[in-house]
Design a protein around this motif. Sequence first.
Motif, PDB file in Angstrom:
ATOM      1  N   UNK A 104     131.501  73.054   9.062  1.00 54.20           N
ATOM      2  CA  UNK A 104     131.908  73.218   7.675  1.00 54.20           C
ATOM      3  C   UNK A 104     130.680  73.244   6.774  1.00 54.20           C
ATOM      4  N   UNK A 105     130.692  74.149   5.837  1.00 55.76           N
ATOM      5  CA  UNK A 105     129.569  74.270   4.921  1.00 55.76           C
ATOM      6  C   UNK A 105     128.417  75.091   5.455  1.00 55.76           C
ATOM      7  N   UNK A 106     128.593  75.725   6.615  1.00 64.61           N
ATOM      8  CA  UNK A 106     127.535  76.548   7.199  1.00 64.61           C
ATOM      9  C   UNK A 106     127.167  77.668   6.237  1.00 64.61           C
ATOM     10  N   UNK A 107     125.902  77.720   5.854  1.00 71.03           N
ATOM     11  CA  UNK A 107     125.463  78.711   4.869  1.00 71.03           C
ATOM     12  C   UNK A 107     124.011  79.075   5.138  1.00 71.03           C
ATOM     13  N   UNK A 108     123.768  79.858   6.189  1.00 64.08           N
ATOM     14  CA  UNK A 108     122.386  80.207   6.525  1.00 64.08           C
ATOM     15  C   UNK A 108     121.744  81.054   5.445  1.00 64.08           C
TER      16      UNK A 108
END
Length: 421
Positions: A104-108
Amino acid sequence: MAGPERGAAGSVPAQAQTPYEPLTAPPPGAVACPGGLCQPEALHGLFEALAATEAGTPDRPVHILQLGDSHTAGDRITGKTRAVLQGRFGDGGRGVLHPGVPHEGYSPMQVEVTATDWRIAPAPLTYPGFEPFPVGMTNVWALDTEADSRLILRPDARLEATEIRLCWEAPWGVILSDEDETWEVEPEREGWWLSCGGVRPLTAPGELIARPVDPDRPLVKLDHIRLTRRGPGVVVSNLGMVGATLADLAARTEEVVIDELAEWRPDLIILAYGTNEGFDDGLDPVAYESLLRGQIERLRLRAPGAALMILGAPDGLRSGAGAGCSADGLRAPPPSLALVRDVQGRVAADMGVAFWDWHGRMGGDCSADRLALMAEPYVRGDRVHFTGAGADWIGGMLAGDLLATYDAWKAAPKSEAGSAD
C-alpha cells in the motif's frame, strides 16, 4: 466591522502573498571516514564504468542495485540519488521494478504503476523455522491474475525507455502493449528458474500495459519488469521490502537470484539493511556478523563484476525510554542499533567492502529527533522514516559523497587510483 474594499466589478483585491522559500538544510554530520565513505577503493570497478560512461563508450548504462528495507522500498531516497547521478552521467532508464504493486502506498519515482485485478502476494518476512520457497530479490511470492487483469506503467515523459525487459517463470508469459505496438514477449534467456526477454518500442512509450497471454488460463508469474535505455547513462534500481532484514535476503532462492543477477548485471550492489535488526532486542551480534559475511560472499560469487557497498544503519529512536536523548526525554535509540552499525563497519573494513556512514551523515546519535523537530521536518514523527524533504536531503548527500569520491579517484595519479591502499 467594515469588509475589504471592493473594486468596481465587485472583486476583492488580492492579498499580499509570502512566497515559499525552502529552509536551509542542515550541514552533513561528522563521519569517521573521509568524505563519508570508508574503503573507497572497493568502488574502483564502479568508477571505471562511470568514467567510460562519461566518455560515451559503453553500449549499456551503469546499473546500481539497492537492496534493503522500507527506506529502500519507498524510493524517495534512491529516487534522489538516481536523479543526481542521472543528471551527471545521463538517464539510463528507470531500472528494475516489481511486477505490480507490492504494498500500500507504493509510488516509485519516474514511473506511475497501477494495477487492475492484478494482485501481488509479497514474500513473508523470515521467522524462526522459516522454510524458504521460490522467491527472488523482488520479494514477490505469487501473482493473482484474471482474464481481464492489467498492469499499467506510465513512465515520466522525460524517460525514453528504449528497451523493456521481463523475466518470468515459464511457461506463463505476458503480452505487452503501448500506444502503437503489441508484443508477446519471447524468451531470449532461459536460466535455472526464470526466462527473460525484451522488446524495443519504436517510440518512447507513454503507457505500457501488461496482460495475461491466454485469458482462459490467466496465470502470470512475472518476476520483474525492467525499463532501460541503450547506450551510456545510469540506472538506480531499488528493491526494498517493508520490515525486511538481511535474513530476508539470505532466504531468497539461489536459482532465482542467479537468474536475476545474470539479467541485471549490476555494477554496484548496495546493502541497505540494519534498521529492523537494530530494533530487535534479541539480536545476536555474532550470528548477525556471520550472516552479513555470508551474504557478501554470496553476492561476490553470483555477481563477480559488481562492487559492493553497505549503508550503515541510520539513527532511529524508540518511544517509552526513560531519560532518553530526545528533546522530551521519552525516546532513545534501541541498544541493538549501535551493535548492528558496529558489525557493519567492521565487516566492511575486513572484507574490503565500501561503507557509507549514514548515521554520521544525518548527525549522529539522536539526530532522528532533531530532524523531526525542524521547522520543515526531515524525519517523520516515528523518529525512523524520512519525510519527502528529508529523503531528498539524505539521498542527495549519498549521491554527493559518491560523486566526490569518484572525482577524487579520477584526479588521482594512475598508480594511486589503481592502488588498494
